[in-house]
Design a protein around this motif. Sequence first.
Motif, short mmCIF file in Angstrom:
data_model
loop_
_atom_site.label_atom_id
_atom_site.label_comp_id
_atom_site.label_asym_id
_atom_site.label_seq_id
_atom_site.Cartn_x
_atom_site.Cartn_y
_atom_site.Cartn_z
N VAL A 296 -0.13 -22.47 26.33
CA VAL A 296 0.90 -21.70 27.01
C VAL A 296 2.25 -22.26 26.58
O VAL A 296 2.50 -23.46 26.74
CB VAL A 296 0.76 -21.78 28.54
CG1 VAL A 296 1.93 -21.06 29.23
CG2 VAL A 296 -0.56 -21.17 28.97
N PRO A 297 3.13 -21.46 26.01
CA PRO A 297 4.39 -22.01 25.49
C PRO A 297 5.21 -22.70 26.57
O PRO A 297 5.23 -22.27 27.72
CB PRO A 297 5.13 -20.78 24.95
CG PRO A 297 4.07 -19.73 24.75
CD PRO A 297 3.04 -20.01 25.80
N ASP A 298 5.88 -23.77 26.18
CA ASP A 298 6.84 -24.41 27.09
C ASP A 298 8.13 -23.61 27.13
O ASP A 298 8.82 -23.60 28.14
CB ASP A 298 7.12 -25.84 26.62
CG ASP A 298 5.89 -26.71 26.72
OD1 ASP A 298 5.67 -27.30 27.79
OD2 ASP A 298 5.14 -26.78 25.73
N VAL A 299 8.46 -22.97 26.01
CA VAL A 299 9.68 -22.17 25.91
C VAL A 299 9.36 -20.87 25.17
O VAL A 299 8.69 -20.89 24.13
CB VAL A 299 10.80 -22.91 25.15
CG1 VAL A 299 12.04 -22.02 25.03
CG2 VAL A 299 11.16 -24.20 25.86
N VAL A 300 9.83 -19.75 25.71
CA VAL A 300 9.80 -18.47 25.00
C VAL A 300 11.24 -18.02 24.83
O VAL A 300 12.01 -17.98 25.80
CB VAL A 300 9.00 -17.40 25.75
CG1 VAL A 300 9.15 -16.04 25.07
CG2 VAL A 300 7.52 -17.78 25.81
N ALA B 277 6.51 -10.71 31.44
CA ALA B 277 5.37 -10.38 32.29
C ALA B 277 4.08 -11.02 31.77
O ALA B 277 3.16 -11.30 32.53
CB ALA B 277 5.20 -8.87 32.39
N HIS B 278 4.03 -11.26 30.46
CA HIS B 278 2.81 -11.80 29.86
C HIS B 278 2.74 -13.31 29.94
O HIS B 278 1.65 -13.87 30.09
CB HIS B 278 2.72 -11.34 28.40
CG HIS B 278 1.33 -11.43 27.85
ND1 HIS B 278 0.33 -10.56 28.21
CD2 HIS B 278 0.77 -12.31 26.97
CE1 HIS B 278 -0.80 -10.88 27.57
NE2 HIS B 278 -0.55 -11.95 26.82
N VAL B 279 3.88 -14.01 29.81
CA VAL B 279 3.83 -15.47 29.73
C VAL B 279 4.34 -16.18 30.98
O VAL B 279 3.90 -17.29 31.30
CB VAL B 279 4.60 -16.00 28.50
CG1 VAL B 279 3.98 -15.47 27.23
CG2 VAL B 279 6.07 -15.63 28.57
N ALA B 280 5.30 -15.55 31.71
CA ALA B 280 5.90 -16.25 32.85
C ALA B 280 4.90 -16.58 33.95
O ALA B 280 5.00 -17.65 34.56
CB ALA B 280 7.07 -15.44 33.40
N ALA C 29 4.45 -20.22 35.53
CA ALA C 29 4.60 -20.46 36.97
C ALA C 29 3.39 -21.20 37.53
O ALA C 29 3.53 -22.10 38.37
CB ALA C 29 4.80 -19.13 37.69
N ARG C 30 2.19 -20.83 37.07
CA ARG C 30 0.99 -21.54 37.54
C ARG C 30 1.02 -23.00 37.10
O ARG C 30 0.56 -23.88 37.84
CB ARG C 30 -0.27 -20.85 37.01
CG ARG C 30 -0.58 -19.52 37.68
CD ARG C 30 -1.96 -19.02 37.31
NE ARG C 30 -2.09 -18.70 35.90
CZ ARG C 30 -1.82 -17.51 35.38
NH1 ARG C 30 -1.37 -16.53 36.15
NH2 ARG C 30 -1.98 -17.29 34.08
N ARG C 31 1.57 -23.25 35.92
CA ARG C 31 1.69 -24.62 35.43
C ARG C 31 2.80 -25.36 36.15
O ARG C 31 2.80 -26.59 36.25
CB ARG C 31 1.95 -24.60 33.93
CG ARG C 31 2.01 -25.97 33.26
CD ARG C 31 2.28 -25.84 31.76
NE ARG C 31 3.53 -25.11 31.52
CZ ARG C 31 3.83 -24.54 30.36
NH1 ARG C 31 3.00 -24.60 29.35
NH2 ARG C 31 4.98 -23.90 30.21
N PRO D 85 11.46 -20.07 41.56
CA PRO D 85 10.94 -20.98 42.58
C PRO D 85 9.67 -21.71 42.16
O PRO D 85 9.35 -22.76 42.70
CB PRO D 85 10.68 -20.05 43.78
CG PRO D 85 11.64 -18.92 43.58
CD PRO D 85 11.69 -18.71 42.10
N ALA D 86 8.94 -21.15 41.20
CA ALA D 86 7.70 -21.78 40.73
C ALA D 86 7.93 -22.71 39.56
O ALA D 86 6.97 -23.25 38.99
CB ALA D 86 6.68 -20.70 40.33
#
Length: 345
Positions: free
Chosen positions: A78-82, A118-121, A125-127, A168-169
């Motif tokens: 999962v990218p750290d930055v997009v 919508a695909h990566v955020a 957020a879960r991370r 917030p996440a």
Amino acid sequence: MFMSGVVIIGAGPGIGLSVARRFAREGWSVAVVARSEVKLTAVAESLAGVPVFARAADSTDETALRSALDAVSERIGVPDVVVYNAAVIRADLPGELSVAGHQDAWAVNVVGAITAAAHVAPAMARRGSGSFIITGGMPEPKPAYVSLSLGKAGVRALVGLLDEQYGPAGVHVATVTVDGPVAPGTAFDPDDIAEHYWRLHTQPRHRWEREVVHSTHGRARAAEEAGADSIVADLVGAWQTAFDDRRWSDIVSLFAEDAVFQGLTPSLLVGPAEISAYYHAVPNGFRATAKVLHATALGDGIVAGFADATFTTPTSEPRPIRLSIIAQRIADRWLIRQYHAAALS
């Protein structure tokens, strides 16, 4: 175990390439997405010596873009930055562009960014961490650039919406607003602009910015314009994040080649090799929190600051310390020249 990774959507020879270089300089994995195979090849060749994962996808094709992002996640995690850098830049007066033309421009300038976010955020957020940064522009709308003015206004609104949803996440959503034509050797040099993306990602959470504007005085460096307090906060924030993740090479990259370092051991250390050895000796399970107390400019390109930090041991025992740093702007970066840590009772 995946390395830190950045994915750039709309990668090309300007800002996209410079952002890729900036993050690669920190040892990051780099993935690039663009509609044109020719552009992807050119970017990869310009990053000689840097492993680059490239996927062709049109940002307006939802299925293709999502598929490309899935492929990126499989390769680098999962990218750290997009960074969403895709845009349609053209001059058009009110009423000059067809409805289809406006729809096409909007699809690239705004809707593609929505699809990517919508695909990566949600995974970010879960991370609990990550940055989603969009290249903006047109801080003031111009009638000679109607579709671009509308698109960049949409970007600004989108950043606000995404920040409310995912901020917030722990997801930092921001835009780098470029107020002029990008060209090397000018006030809008892409290498200078790329510094904003790195600075935004490494900002401590309590100092998150939603928008950075790069205007005609952009070569003054964004961090310096923000003042000594922000410079010190950015360095301390980057140090804390890297410490918690045990990314010792990232910490060492914050120091100048001749940096003088006094940690919590008696030895006075000088230079990257000795500083690296110090951090590699830190036992597993230690974490840190830090808060800047005071910062001041000592002269042109030199700042100093103090921070309170608390190390937490694996047994949850707090160890408070006082940090003192002196930093200098060297070439395009702020680097720590002197570091001193003192235990507090």
